[in-house]
Design a protein around this motif. Structure first.
Motif, mmCIF file in Angstrom:
data_model
loop_
_atom_site.group_PDB
_atom_site.id
_atom_site.type_symbol
_atom_site.label_atom_id
_atom_site.label_comp_id
_atom_site.label_asym_id
_atom_site.label_seq_id
_atom_site.Cartn_x
_atom_site.Cartn_y
_atom_site.Cartn_z
ATOM 1 N N ALA A 174 -13.626 12.929 -7.626
ATOM 2 C CA ALA A 174 -15.449 11.912 -7.609
ATOM 3 C C ALA A 174 -15.189 11.947 -9.767
ATOM 4 O O ALA A 174 -16.107 10.681 -9.997
ATOM 5 N N SER A 185 -13.376 9.708 -11.260
ATOM 6 C CA SER A 185 -13.951 8.382 -10.879
ATOM 7 C C SER A 185 -15.405 7.875 -11.642
ATOM 8 O O SER A 185 -15.092 6.353 -11.189
ATOM 9 N N ASP A 193 -18.033 9.410 -10.470
ATOM 10 C CA ASP A 193 -19.188 9.832 -9.898
ATOM 11 C C ASP A 193 -19.657 11.373 -10.519
ATOM 12 O O ASP A 193 -18.557 12.565 -9.760
ATOM 13 N N GLY A 205 -21.827 13.202 -8.335
ATOM 14 C CA GLY A 205 -21.124 13.682 -7.113
ATOM 15 C C GLY A 205 -20.181 14.748 -7.261
ATOM 16 O O GLY A 205 -20.116 15.802 -6.633
ATOM 17 N N ASP A 208 -22.226 5.189 -16.108
ATOM 18 C CA ASP A 208 -21.376 5.533 -15.242
ATOM 19 C C ASP A 208 -21.721 7.321 -15.001
ATOM 20 O O ASP A 208 -22.209 7.234 -14.111
#
Length: 540
Positions: free
Chosen positions: A169, A172, A174, A177, A379
């Motif tokens: 996560a 990627s 995140d 998370g 992000d």
């Protein structure tokens, strides 16, 4: 009872009491002529591991593997092979580590799912060996561990599954998370649910993820939790040294350099055999302290130590070259370091890339790097990334003569760095704010801000930050900045391949730019285009 039996019993008691030195000595004495049982050989290996004697540990584990194979105990063979694989991979020995993982895989292939299968999936996810590539934390490894977690009522499996899911996560994009999963795994680790050798790897990975994402608060909290976990295993425990490096990295980031440099040197030297990756990160931090203090030779020596341990000393080494006036070398080092890194690993290089790009007249590249950094900050969402993005945005704004926008961005960065407690970064931002105020024409405010920065640098024992002015852009007439760069190299006699190598673009891209150049200039050859360039730039 024989003398050997007495020694073995004493060694076993020492091992249970976490008295690693006596356990190691006792088992080695009892094994002088060979013949220790596989379980005692594994206990010897554990004692050696806790004492950072990794070479001895691997010898004992391989002896345990052979002894278990002689007893036809395939489960013990698989577990021992997995542990050997973990230690070899931690030391950067990918080929040998992968071979041991493959051996474990064969031994486990026809057996019911177990914790050992979870350890295998963890190794595959952490190293990319499952797919025979360098793809880490794949969807397949996450799915496999979810399946094992659902099937097995084992908190260790749940912790390992959470680590792999969290790392996937995070990489990627995140971050929230990912950290949620890593925090879940860390609770299990420090709670004693995971075998120490595997727990230590998870602890290191999580703390490094905090460092990589510039989440210094979370890094400090988990480092403290790891130190408490280590305390139960004695003062000699290997992860006492690992924690010391992480603690010193935090102190360095906060600007506490007085004793940190020498302490880091000692900690890294002690750890180089046991955990070369962590030691290499520590040597890089030593190089950063020396660079910021103006010890150029010392910084280079530390960066070399980091490189020997497979840690790329970027961006620090590039910034060292920039400060030494070699902007082109700095740019080459940074662009080379960016190649092949995933999105998260690139972020730590982008801010330095913006600074070097502006200092060497590559404003288009600076804007591209700024945009990438801003997107990553949005992000991933950590205060550290946001601070870097604000600094990068401010540098680009200043280069584009937007002094007001630059000062505003630098002030936002200053606020974030203050929240994070990063004293050198705060002083650096004041230097950049002063440059922005100068560009606004507010000389008095700039002088005060520069004086505040100088006082802060003095307290840190650091050199003041010198904001380098962008070079005057060459006259390129109707050409874009990139076309001007390409034609300048062509005029110097560079081939398309040479141009592509220098500018880190493809030969096809060079050819496309040259076609546009010929069209804009109304010429039909590179010779004519080069002649136009020499005339336009007075032969320079």
């Amino acid at each position: 009872m024989t003398d050997a039996s007495v020694m073995i019993d004493a060694a076993r008691r020492a091992h249970r009491d976490a008295n690693w030195r006596d356990a190691r000595a006792g088992f080695l004495a009892a094994n002088a002529d060979g013949g220790l049982a596989p379980s005692d050989l594994r206990a010897l290996a554990a004692s050696q591991w806790w004492l950072s004697d990794i070479d001895g540990c691997l010898v004992s584990l391989e002896s345990a593997y052979r002894a278990s194979r002689a007893e036809h105990d395939e489960v013990a063979c698989a577990d021992t092979a997995l542990l050997i694989s973990l230690l070899r991979l931690t030391r950067g020995e990918l080929t040998v580590g992968t071979a041991w993982a493959r051996r474990a895989q064969k031994l486990l292939a026809d057996r019911p799912d177990s914790l050992s299968h979870a350890y295998l999936a963890y190794l595959e996810g952490a190293s990319g060996i499952a797919a025979g590539s360098e793809d880490l934390w794949t969807a397949e490894s996450v799915a496999r561990l979810r399946e094992l977690d659902d099937a097995l009522d084992d908190p260790a499996v749940g912790a390992i599954a959470a680590v792999v899911e969290g790392m996937r996560a995070m990489r990627s994009g995140d971050a929230a998370g990912g950290f949620g999963k890593l925090d879940e795994a860390m609770l299990a680790v420090v709670g004693g649910d995971v075998a120490p050798e595997w727990a230590g790897d998870i602890l290191c990975m999580t703390i490094h993820a905090c460092y990589e994402l510039a989440d210094y608060r979370r890094m400090a909290e988990w480092t403290h939790a790891t130190e408490e976990w280590c305390a139960g295993y004695g003062a000699d425990a290997v992860y006492v040294g690992v924690c010391r490096v992480h603690r010193l990295e935090l102190r360095s980031a906060g600007g506490d350099w007085t004793e940190t440099e020498s302490e880091l040197e000692r900690a890294c030297a002690d750890l180089q055999s046991a955990d070369p990756w962590v030691a290499g990160e520590g040597w890089y931090q030593v190089g950063e302290i020396r660079r910021l203090r103006g010890d150029v030779a010392g910084a280079r020596a530390a960066y070399d130590q980091a490189r020997e341990l497979d840690i790329d000393p970027a961006p620090g080494e590039a910034l060292l070259h920039l400060a030494d006036g070699d902007g082109e070398r700095a740019w080459a080092l940074l662009t080379s370091a960016l190649i092949g890194r995933d999105r998260l690993a690139r972020v730590r290089l982008l801010r330095a890339g913006i600074e070097v790009a502006i200092a060497t007249g590559r404003e288009a590249d600076a804007r591209e790097l700024r945009d990438e950094l801003v997107a990553a900050a949005e992000d991933f969402g950590t205060d550290g990334f946001r601070a870097w993005a604000e600094h990068g945005s401010g540098m680009v704004a200043l280069a584009e003569s937007d002094a007001t926008g630059a000062v505003e961005a630098f002030h936002r960065a200053l606020g974030l760095f203050t929240r994070l407690g990063l004293r050198w970064e705060q002083a650096s931002m004041r230097s950049w704010i002063a440059a922005g105020l100068d560009a606004q024409g507010d000389a008095a405010a700039a002088a005060q801000m520069r004086a505040d920065a100088a006082a802060a640098f003095d307290r840190l024992g650091a050199l003041p930050v010198v904001v380098q002015k962008r070079p005057e852009a060459p006259r390129t007439g109707p050409l874009t900045e990139r076309e001007g760069e390409i034609l300048a190299l062509v005029a110097q006699g560079a081939s398309n391949r040479d141009v592509a190598t220098r500018l880190f673009i493809s030969e096809k891209t060079v050819g496309r730019h040259l076609a546009n150049i010929y069209l804009k200039l109304g010429v039909g050859s590179r010779t004519a285009a080069a002649a136009w360039w020499r005339d336009e730039t007075d032969g320079s």
